[in-house]
Scaffold this motif. Structure first.
Motif, short mmCIF file in Angstrom:
data_model
loop_
_atom_site.label_atom_id
_atom_site.label_comp_id
_atom_site.label_asym_id
_atom_site.label_seq_id
_atom_site.Cartn_x
_atom_site.Cartn_y
_atom_site.Cartn_z
N GLN A 32 -52.92 17.68 55.54
CA GLN A 32 -52.50 16.42 56.13
C GLN A 32 -52.46 16.55 57.64
N ASP A 33 -52.29 15.41 58.32
CA ASP A 33 -52.34 15.43 59.79
C ASP A 33 -51.27 16.34 60.39
N THR A 34 -50.04 16.15 59.97
CA THR A 34 -48.93 16.94 60.49
C THR A 34 -48.01 17.34 59.34
N CYS A 35 -47.26 18.42 59.57
CA CYS A 35 -46.33 18.90 58.54
C CYS A 35 -45.21 19.71 59.20
N PRO A 36 -44.43 19.10 60.11
CA PRO A 36 -43.32 19.85 60.72
C PRO A 36 -42.42 20.47 59.65
N ALA A 37 -41.99 21.68 59.89
CA ALA A 37 -41.23 22.41 58.88
C ALA A 37 -39.86 21.81 58.65
N SER A 38 -39.50 21.75 57.40
CA SER A 38 -38.15 21.38 57.02
C SER A 38 -37.42 22.66 56.67
N THR A 39 -36.37 22.96 57.41
CA THR A 39 -35.66 24.23 57.22
C THR A 39 -34.25 23.97 56.71
N PRO A 40 -34.08 23.91 55.39
CA PRO A 40 -32.75 23.70 54.83
C PRO A 40 -31.82 24.86 55.13
#
Length: 222
Positions: A32-40
Motif C-alpha cells: 500500500q502507499d503508506t503504512c506508519p507503524a502502530s506500536t501498542p
C-alpha cells in the motif's frame, strides 16, 4: 510424459531464480502507499515487522522525526555515539525498507568494527574528517579518509568502522536499506582500552598509505 518433463525443465530454473531474488531482498515490498507503524504499549501478536496504523489516523507527523537533530552523548569509552532510527522509533519508515542513523565522533572517537546483517549502509560526512572502511570476506581492507560532503558505502553484512581523524568533532548521517538492519558489534569492553588504542593507530597507519585496497591486513597485526 515427455512434454511434462520438458515443462519441468523450463519451470524449475525459473522457480529457482524467483526464490533467489526473493531471498536477496532486504525487506518485503509494501502493498500500500503508506503504512506508519502502530506500536501498542503491550505487544500480543508477533509478526515479521510492525502492524500498520489505522489509515484514518495517519498524519504528516508520522513521516517526520526530530530525533537526529541533536548530538548524542559521546562521554564513553569510544568517544562516539550512534543513534539508529528504525520503524519502531520513526513510524513512517514502516514497510519502506529503510532506517536512518546519526553518528557523533569526538576527537579520536571510534565507532568499533561492527556489521549490519540485514542492510547495506550509505555513510555521509556532514562535519569533520573521518576515516571509514570495511573488510571483506577475503580479508581485504577498503578504507578512505572522508571530508565534509563525502559519501562511503558499507556493503551488507561486512565488518566496518569509522574514526575521527580531525581536530574537531565529526558528524555523519547514514541511510540503511532495511527498517531493522541489526547490529553485530565488536565491543571495546571485550578487548580492553590498550587493544582499542592499537586498533586506532592501525587504522590511521593504513589511511596514510592512501591505497585503494590493502590485502591480507589484520586489525591488530604488526
Amino acid at each position: 510424459m515427455r512434454n511434462s518433463a520438458f515443462l519441468l525443465c523450463i519451470l524449475l530454473p525459473s522457480c529457482s531464480l524467483i526464490f533467489i531474488n526473493l531471498s536477496l531482498a532486504a525487506d518485503s515490498d509494501s502493498l500500500q502507499d503508506t503504512c506508519p507503524a502502530s506500536t501498542p504499549k503491550q505487544q500480543t501478536i508477533f509478526i515479521n515487522g510492525l502492524p500498520c496504523k489505522n489509515p484514518a489516523t495517519v498524519t504528516a507527523s508520522d513521516f517526520k522525526s526530530t530525533k537526529l537533530n541533536q548530538p548524542g552523548n559521546t562521554d564513553n569509552f569510544d568517544r562516539s555515539f550512534t543513534a539508529i532510527l528504525s520503524a519502531l522509533e520513526f513510524p513512517g519508515l514502516n514497510t519502506l525498507g529503510l532506517a536512518v542513523a546519526r553518528t557523533d565522533l569526538e576527537v579520536d572517537g571510534l565507532v568499533s568494527p561492527h556489521s549490519h546483517p540485514r542492510a547495506s549502509e550509505i555513510f555521509y560526512v556532514s562535519k569533520g574528517i573521518v576515516i571509514a572502511g570495511f573488510i571483506d570476506t577475503q580479508n581485504q581492507f577498503f578504507q578512505r579518509t572522508l571530508k565534509e560532503g563525502d559519501v562511503f558505502v558499507f556493503p551488507r553484512g561486512l565488518l566496518h568502522y569509522c574514526l575521527n581523524s580531525g581536530f574537531e568533532s565529526a558528524v555523519g548521517f547514514s541511510v540503511l536499506n532495511s527498517q531493522n538492519p541489526g547490529v553485530v558489534s565488536i565491543s571495546g569492553a571485550l578487548f580492553g582500552s590498550e587493544v582499542m588504542k592499537l586498533l586506532k593507530l592501525r587504522l590511521i597507519s593504513i589511511a596514510k598509505l592512501e591505497v585503494d585496497r590493502a590485502e591480507n591486513v589484520t586489525l591488530f597485526g604488526d
